[in-house]
Design a protein around this motif. Structure first.
Motif, short mmCIF file in Angstrom:
data_model
loop_
_atom_site.label_atom_id
_atom_site.label_comp_id
_atom_site.label_asym_id
_atom_site.label_seq_id
_atom_site.Cartn_x
_atom_site.Cartn_y
_atom_site.Cartn_z
N GLN A 160 -16.64 11.99 -7.91
CA GLN A 160 -17.36 12.82 -6.96
C GLN A 160 -16.79 12.74 -5.55
OE1 GLN A 160 -21.43 11.50 -7.21
NE2 GLN A 160 -21.74 12.28 -9.29
N VAL A 161 -16.29 11.58 -5.16
CA VAL A 161 -15.85 11.41 -3.76
C VAL A 161 -14.36 11.62 -3.57
CG1 VAL A 161 -17.72 9.76 -3.39
CG2 VAL A 161 -15.44 8.91 -3.93
N ARG A 162 -13.57 11.64 -4.63
CA ARG A 162 -12.12 11.68 -4.44
C ARG A 162 -11.63 12.98 -3.81
NH1 ARG A 162 -9.88 12.34 -10.69
NH2 ARG A 162 -10.83 14.38 -11.10
N ASN A 163 -12.42 14.05 -3.93
CA ASN A 163 -12.01 15.34 -3.36
C ASN A 163 -12.77 15.70 -2.09
OD1 ASN A 163 -10.15 15.91 -5.49
ND2 ASN A 163 -11.87 16.56 -6.80
N LEU A 164 -13.50 14.76 -1.53
CA LEU A 164 -14.25 15.03 -0.31
C LEU A 164 -13.33 15.02 0.91
CD1 LEU A 164 -17.53 13.02 -0.97
CD2 LEU A 164 -17.08 15.46 -1.33
N ASP A 165 -13.86 15.51 2.03
CA ASP A 165 -13.03 15.74 3.21
C ASP A 165 -12.44 14.46 3.77
OD1 ASP A 165 -13.56 18.41 3.01
OD2 ASP A 165 -15.18 18.40 4.50
N TYR A 166 -13.20 13.37 3.79
CA TYR A 166 -12.67 12.16 4.41
C TYR A 166 -11.53 11.56 3.60
CZ TYR A 166 -16.02 9.93 1.19
OH TYR A 166 -16.74 9.54 0.09
N VAL A 167 -11.53 11.77 2.29
CA VAL A 167 -10.40 11.32 1.47
C VAL A 167 -9.18 12.20 1.74
CG1 VAL A 167 -9.55 10.95 -0.86
CG2 VAL A 167 -11.91 10.38 -0.30
N ALA A 168 -9.40 13.51 1.83
CA ALA A 168 -8.30 14.42 2.17
C ALA A 168 -7.73 14.10 3.55
CB ALA A 168 -8.79 15.86 2.11
N ALA A 169 -8.59 13.75 4.49
CA ALA A 169 -8.12 13.39 5.83
C ALA A 169 -7.28 12.12 5.80
CB ALA A 169 -9.32 13.21 6.77
N ALA A 170 -7.67 11.18 4.95
CA ALA A 170 -6.90 9.94 4.83
C ALA A 170 -5.52 10.22 4.23
CB ALA A 170 -7.65 8.94 3.97
N TRP A 171 -5.47 11.13 3.24
CA TRP A 171 -4.18 11.54 2.69
C TRP A 171 -3.31 12.19 3.77
CZ3 TRP A 171 -2.25 9.59 -1.42
CH2 TRP A 171 -3.01 9.33 -2.56
N ALA A 172 -3.92 13.09 4.54
CA ALA A 172 -3.18 13.80 5.59
C ALA A 172 -2.68 12.84 6.66
CB ALA A 172 -4.08 14.87 6.21
N ALA A 173 -3.42 11.75 6.90
CA ALA A 173 -3.00 10.78 7.91
C ALA A 173 -1.91 9.85 7.40
CB ALA A 173 -4.20 9.97 8.37
N GLY A 174 -1.54 9.98 6.13
CA GLY A 174 -0.47 9.17 5.57
C GLY A 174 -0.91 7.84 5.01
N SER A 175 -2.20 7.68 4.72
CA SER A 175 -2.68 6.43 4.16
C SER A 175 -2.17 6.26 2.73
CB SER A 175 -4.21 6.40 4.17
OG SER A 175 -4.71 6.47 5.49
N SER A 176 -1.89 5.04 2.36
CA SER A 176 -1.43 4.74 1.01
C SER A 176 -2.60 4.80 0.03
CB SER A 176 -0.78 3.36 0.96
OG SER A 176 -1.74 2.36 1.29
N THR A 177 -2.25 4.91 -1.25
CA THR A 177 -3.31 4.96 -2.27
C THR A 177 -4.19 3.72 -2.28
OG1 THR A 177 -1.95 6.40 -3.67
CG2 THR A 177 -3.75 5.21 -4.74
N PRO A 178 -3.63 2.49 -2.25
CA PRO A 178 -4.52 1.31 -2.21
C PRO A 178 -5.44 1.32 -0.99
CG PRO A 178 -2.29 0.66 -2.79
CD PRO A 178 -2.22 2.09 -2.38
N ARG A 179 -4.93 1.77 0.16
CA ARG A 179 -5.76 1.80 1.35
C ARG A 179 -6.90 2.80 1.22
NH1 ARG A 179 -5.53 0.24 6.63
NH2 ARG A 179 -6.60 1.58 8.14
N ILE A 180 -6.61 3.94 0.62
CA ILE A 180 -7.66 4.95 0.41
C ILE A 180 -8.73 4.42 -0.54
CG2 ILE A 180 -8.13 7.22 -0.59
CD1 ILE A 180 -5.45 8.13 0.50
#
Length: 273
Positions: A160-180
Motif C-alpha cells: 500500500q505504501v510503496r507507491n505513495l508520494d513520500y516514497v517516490a520523493a525519496a527515490w527522486a532524491a537519490g535514496s538507496s533501497t535499504p534507506r527507503i
C-alpha cells in the motif's frame, strides 16, 4: 469505547510488567524455598490460612504468591522474546515481498503458505520433546513458528505504501533501497505491526503455558504459570486453588494483551488477518 480496551488492557499489563520487573523486591518469599511442614497451606480467604503466605503454598511448601509474581516475569520474557524473533523474520520477509513484488513476492508467498500448513502445537511438541525442554529452545521454536501473521500484514501494508508520494520523493532524491525501506516504509507500517505484536505475544504466552503444562516447556523449578497448573493437577480435587490461581493469572494477562491489541487495532484502523 475505542480507547476503553487500551486503558483497561494497558493498566492490567502495566501492573503485571511492574510485578515481573520488581519481583525480587515485592515477592514476600524466595519462590524456590521449600518447607514441607507448610505444604499446601490454604490462601488467606480460607479457614486456617497462614498470614505469612497470603496465597498459600504449593505441594513443596513454596510460597504461591512469590511463585505467581516470578511467573509473570517468565511469561512476559518468553512472550516478548518470541515476538522479537518472529517479528524479525516475518517483517523482513513481508517488507521484501511487498516492496519488490515479482519473484521475490512469489517466494515470500510460498514460504507463508508452507508455514500455514504446519501445525504449530504439534511441531513445537515434537521439537521440544526430541531436544529437551529449556527456555531458550521454547523461545526459538515458537519464534520460528509464529512469524506468518507478521509477514502477511507487513507485505500487505508495504504494497500500500510503496507507491505513495513520500516514497517516490525519496527515490527522486537519490535514496538507496535499504534507506527507503528503513526510513520511509517501516515507520509507516509500524502501527499495524504493533497490533500484530500484541496478539502474537498473547498467543506465545498461551503456547508456552500449554507446553509447560505438558512438561515440555519451561523446566522446573522455574515458576511458570503453566508449570504451576501442571504441578497442581494432582491436588485439584482437594486443593483446587493451586490450579485456578495461576489459571486466573494467565487468563487475566492474555485478556489484557488482547484488549490492548484490539484497542490499538480500532484506534489505528488496522485489521490483521
Amino acid at each position: 469505547m475505542r480507547r476503553s480496551g487500551i486503558w483497561i488492557g494497558g493498566a492490567i499489563l502495566t501492573l503485571v510488567v511492574l510485578a515481573g520487573v520488581f519481583a525480587p523486591w515485592i515477592a514476600p518469599h524466595d519462590p524456590y524455598a521449600q518447607d514441607l511442614t507448610r505444604r499446601l497451606a490454604v490462601p488467606f480467604w480460607m479457614e486456617g490460612a497462614l498470614p505469612e503466605h497470603l496465597l498459600g503454598t504449593d505441594q513443596l511448601g513454596r510460597d504461591y504468591l512469590s511463585r505467581l509474581i516470578f511467573g509473570a516475569r517468565v511469561s512476559l520474557i518468553i512472550g516478548a522474546m518470541v515476538v522479537v524473533v518472529s517479528g524479525a523474520i516475518g517483517i523482513t520477509l513481508g517488507v521484501l515481498g511487498g516492496f519488490f513484488g515479482g519473484r521475490v513476492d512469489d517466494v515470500v508467498l510460498f514460504l507463508i503458505t508452507c508455514r500455514l500448513s504446519i501445525p504449530v502445537v504439534l511441531v513445537a511438541l515434537a521439537v521440544v520433546g526430541l531436544l529437551g525442554s529449556s527456555t531458550t529452545l521454547v523461545v526459538a521454536v515458537l519464534g520460528l513458528l509464529l512469524w506468518d501473521r507478521f509477514a502477511v500484514v507487513a507485505r500487505a501494508t508495504t504494497m500500500q505504501v510503496r507507491n505513495l508520494d513520500y516514497v517516490a520523493a525519496a527515490w527522486a532524491a537519490g535514496s538507496s533501497t535499504p534507506r527507503i525501506l528503513i526510513s520511509e516504509v517501516l515507520p509507516n507500517i509500524m502501527t499495524h505491526l504493533a497490533v500484530v505484536g500484541t496478539l502474537e505475544m498473547a498467543l506465545a504466552i498461551l503456547l508456552e503455558a500449554a507446553l509447560s503444562f505438558l512438561g515440555l516447556g519451561v523446566p522446573p523449578p522455574l515458576p511458570s504459570w503453566g508449570l504451576m497448573i501442571a504441578e497442581g493437577r494432582d491436588f485439584m480435587f482437594f486443593s483446587a486453588w493451586v490450579i485456578w490461581i495461576p489459571g486466573i493469572a494467565l487468563f487475566t494477562l492474555v485478556l489484557a494483551i488482547n484488549l490492548l491489541g484490539d484497542g490499538l487495532r480500532d484506534l489505528f484502523g488496522a485489521a490483521p488477518s
